[in-house]
Motif scaffolding. Structure first.
Motif, short mmCIF file in Angstrom:
data_model
loop_
_atom_site.label_atom_id
_atom_site.label_comp_id
_atom_site.label_asym_id
_atom_site.label_seq_id
_atom_site.Cartn_x
_atom_site.Cartn_y
_atom_site.Cartn_z
N ARG A 73 -66.86 43.90 -35.46
CA ARG A 73 -65.83 43.07 -36.09
C ARG A 73 -66.27 41.62 -36.17
NH1 ARG A 73 -62.55 45.39 -32.20
NH2 ARG A 73 -62.19 43.41 -31.14
N ARG A 74 -66.86 41.15 -35.08
CA ARG A 74 -67.15 39.71 -35.02
C ARG A 74 -68.32 39.34 -35.92
NH1 ARG A 74 -63.22 36.44 -34.48
NH2 ARG A 74 -63.96 34.35 -34.08
N TYR B 72 -66.97 39.17 -39.28
CA TYR B 72 -66.20 37.92 -39.44
C TYR B 72 -67.14 36.73 -39.65
CZ TYR B 72 -63.33 33.90 -38.09
OH TYR B 72 -62.71 32.68 -38.07
N VAL C 141 -64.43 33.49 -30.12
CA VAL C 141 -63.03 33.67 -30.54
C VAL C 141 -62.21 32.50 -30.01
CG1 VAL C 141 -60.99 35.15 -30.39
CG2 VAL C 141 -63.27 36.18 -30.50
N SER C 142 -61.59 31.78 -30.91
CA SER C 142 -60.79 30.62 -30.54
C SER C 142 -59.57 31.03 -29.71
CB SER C 142 -60.32 29.93 -31.83
OG SER C 142 -59.38 28.93 -31.53
N THR D 242 -55.77 31.16 -29.12
CA THR D 242 -54.84 31.37 -30.24
C THR D 242 -53.97 30.16 -30.55
OG1 THR D 242 -53.21 32.30 -28.72
CG2 THR D 242 -54.70 33.85 -29.81
N ARG E 183 -50.41 28.88 -24.78
CA ARG E 183 -50.22 30.33 -24.91
C ARG E 183 -49.67 30.85 -23.57
NH1 ARG E 183 -52.96 35.21 -27.52
NH2 ARG E 183 -52.50 36.83 -25.99
N ASN F 163 -58.56 35.36 -21.25
CA ASN F 163 -58.84 36.14 -22.46
C ASN F 163 -60.26 35.96 -22.99
OD1 ASN F 163 -56.19 37.26 -22.65
ND2 ASN F 163 -55.48 35.25 -23.38
N ILE G 288 -62.18 40.05 -22.32
CA ILE G 288 -61.76 41.21 -23.11
C ILE G 288 -62.81 41.58 -24.16
CG2 ILE G 288 -59.26 41.06 -22.80
CD1 ILE G 288 -58.99 39.39 -25.23
N TYR G 289 -63.75 40.68 -24.39
CA TYR G 289 -64.81 40.98 -25.36
C TYR G 289 -66.07 41.53 -24.70
CZ TYR G 289 -61.46 38.26 -27.85
OH TYR G 289 -60.28 37.83 -28.37
N ASN H 88 -48.92 39.38 -28.92
CA ASN H 88 -49.97 38.37 -29.11
C ASN H 88 -51.38 38.89 -28.81
OD1 ASN H 88 -50.55 35.90 -30.19
ND2 ASN H 88 -49.79 34.69 -28.47
N TYR H 89 -51.55 40.19 -28.73
CA TYR H 89 -52.87 40.80 -28.62
C TYR H 89 -53.02 41.87 -29.70
CZ TYR H 89 -53.68 39.11 -23.79
OH TYR H 89 -53.87 38.35 -22.67
N LEU I 165 -58.30 45.03 -25.94
CA LEU I 165 -57.36 44.06 -26.49
C LEU I 165 -58.15 42.87 -27.02
CD1 LEU I 165 -54.70 44.18 -23.63
CD2 LEU I 165 -54.66 45.40 -25.81
N SER I 166 -57.53 42.13 -27.88
CA SER I 166 -58.24 41.02 -28.50
C SER I 166 -57.25 39.94 -28.92
CB SER I 166 -59.00 41.54 -29.73
OG SER I 166 -59.22 40.52 -30.66
N THR I 167 -57.73 38.70 -28.85
CA THR I 167 -56.92 37.58 -29.35
C THR I 167 -57.54 37.01 -30.63
OG1 THR I 167 -58.11 36.01 -27.95
CG2 THR I 167 -56.08 36.95 -27.05
N GLU I 168 -58.31 37.84 -31.32
CA GLU I 168 -58.91 37.39 -32.57
C GLU I 168 -57.83 36.96 -33.58
OE1 GLU I 168 -62.51 40.12 -33.67
OE2 GLU I 168 -61.43 40.97 -31.96
N GLU I 169 -58.31 36.40 -34.67
CA GLU I 169 -57.42 35.81 -35.68
C GLU I 169 -56.33 36.81 -36.11
OE1 GLU I 169 -60.71 35.83 -35.62
OE2 GLU I 169 -61.12 33.71 -35.31
N ARG J 101 -50.25 39.59 -35.05
CA ARG J 101 -51.01 39.89 -33.84
C ARG J 101 -50.03 40.44 -32.84
NH1 ARG J 101 -52.35 35.18 -31.90
NH2 ARG J 101 -54.10 34.64 -33.23
#
Lengths: 268, 191
Positions: free
Chosen positions: A35-36, A39, A71-72, A74, A78, A213, A216-217, B85-86, B98-102, B108
């Motif tokens: 995915r990344r 992107y 990944v920024s 959010t 948060r 967070n 998680i990647y 939010n994930y 899980l992911s916080t991608e765009e 999301r």
């Protein structure tokens, strides 16, 4: 047409990233890498995997890649309840002390701006040294500008309201010609380290580490390595905050205990 | 009704938005307690409200509903609700990531992402169910399920509070079934 790399493409890309960027992505979660990379290719208008590899080998695109690959965060504040817990349960322990805080994997200005606002609220901003690490110079430069992204501004403001502070958002952020920026004096004690935290830690061990967070990647192996690396730089009785849906690896559960289970704040 | 495409399934994935909470709640309240497949539920929800939805679904559910942590294993007979939010992805090793991608489609969690990842992992051994909802998120993901020969069910638009989501899916492909909520319950209980 968007380029979506195959698993074979990823096998071609990863050794190049390690060779040229010293970036170990072998142990990122495979589905995330697909995915990344897709992107990043889209953001950088990459037409083919071969051309991407060639550009990276030439030294082009390197920081652009690092900037977009990360990944920024959010939004600012948060999980407002996390920031309330940090403010009400963790920071009061440091009222009379100098405080070191480390953000090992700075991805955007959101987490740092949230932190300095909370520190200012508690009159800890002058006595706190903050370290922020990132392999991307472009991320650091963007964060140093202190500009907020318009698309996340509204949700950040809403989160700020949920903190139920006595101050207002506008006390910390100024809007000029369509750009919202943080009060730059709040960054006075922030030191940026343009290295991956896997390669270099902060100058002094930290009382608090914000690493929410980011794992998680990673696959389990890299998560374990990241935790090992970070725990080395946390003082005894110091704190590690991870994402509310992340867990500490089994190998490290004996090294820290859940200080606040709901907000995933661990004490070493 | 044909349920013979696959002899067994590895997972059921349900996506929905506006109006879908009551439908999912109804499905879980009437599903047989010994249902053996995992059910992964991705609903659009408010970013800043972490609690409430899970507790609401668990009130009447015959199966345990959990909000998974990253890297949790997926087990049969459990319901996995995408946290607020994930994004939620189904991985090759039957775990959740899980992911916080765009955001995707302003969402999301994105229903498209959950469907697409499940389609890639489970291929023909999954059932995708898209429910009532007010935007197009989920339609492309269901199309991926369809392309991978997964079994596709679209909630009958006439039974939807808001029919944008199911109609968007119906514009992209012909599903295996168009069912009312009661029909979906009946289908699942016969698996």
């Amino acid at each position: 047409m968007a380029v979506v790399p195959s698993l074979n493409d990823i096998r071609l890309i990863t050794p190049v990233l390690e060779d040229i960027l010293k970036l170990d992505v072998y142990n990122y979660a495979l589905s995330f890498l697909r995915r990344r990379f897709a992107y990043v290719f889209n953001q950088l208008n990459v037409k083919s995997v071969d051309s991407f590899i060639e550009e990276i080998r030439k030294g082009n695109l390197v920081d652009d890649f690092l900037f977009h690959f990360q990944v920024s965060d959010t939004e600012m504040f948060r999980d407002p309840s996390f920031w309330r817990t940090l403010k009400n349960k963790v920071l009061p322990r440091y009222n009379a002390e100098n405080l070191n805080i480390w953000i090992p994997d700075l991805a955007s200005s959101h987490e740092l701006c949230s932190l300095v606002v909370i520190l200012k609220e508690d009159n800890l901003i002058e006595s706190t040294q903050i370290y922020c690490s990132s392999p991307s110079l472009k991320i650091i430069e963007e964060v140093q500008k202190g500009c907020m992204l318009t698309k996340t501004l509204e949700v950040s403001k809403q989160n700020f309201k949920r903190l139920e502070l006595q101050t207002s958002f506008e006390d910390y952020f100024v809007s000029e010609v369509g750009i919202t920026k943080i009060d730059s004096s709040l960054f006075k004690n922030v030191k940026f380290i343009n290295k991956s935290f896997f390669h270099q830690g902060p100058e002094e061990n930290a009382d608090i580490v914000l690493f929410r967070n980011r794992m998680i990647y990673y696959n389990s192996k890299l998560q374990n390595k990241a935790e090992d690396e970070i725990l080395k730089y946390i003082k005894k009785d110091g704190f590690l905050a991870i994402g509310i849906k992340e867990r500490i690896c089994n190998n490290n559960v004996d090294l820290c205990h859940a200080y606040d289970h709901n907000e995933q704040i661990y004490q070493v | 009704m044909s349920t013979s495409r696959a002899k067994y399934y590895k997972g059921i994935v349900i996506g929905g938005s506006a109006g879908s909470f009551s439908i999912v709640s109804k499905i879980l309240a009437h599903i047989k307690p010994d249902f053996k497949y995992p059910i992964i539920v991705c609903l659009h929800r408010l970013k800043h409200i972490r609690s409430g939805l899970l507790e609401g679904l668990n009130l009447k559910s015959n199966l345990q509903v959990v909000e998974p942590f990253d890297k949790d294993s997926i087990e049969g007979g459990k319901v996995y609700l995408a946290p607020s939010n994930y994004h939620l992805f189904v991985e090759y090793d039957s775990t959740i990531s899980l992911s916080t991608e765009e955001v995707n489609n302003h969402s999301r969690p994105s229903i498209d992402y959950t469907f697409s990842s499940a389609a890639t992992t489970y291929r023909e051994k999954m059932v995708g169910i898209i429910l009532t909802g007010a935007n197009r998120d989920g339609a492309m993901g269901m199309f991926e399920v369809h392309k991978k020969n997964g079994y596709t069910i679209v909630q009958d638009p006439v039974t939807c509070d808001v029919d944008t989501m199911p109609k968007s899916a119906l514009q992209l492909f012909t599903p295996d079934e168009v069912l009312s909520p009661e029909g979906i319950i009946d289908f699942l209980n016969k698996l």
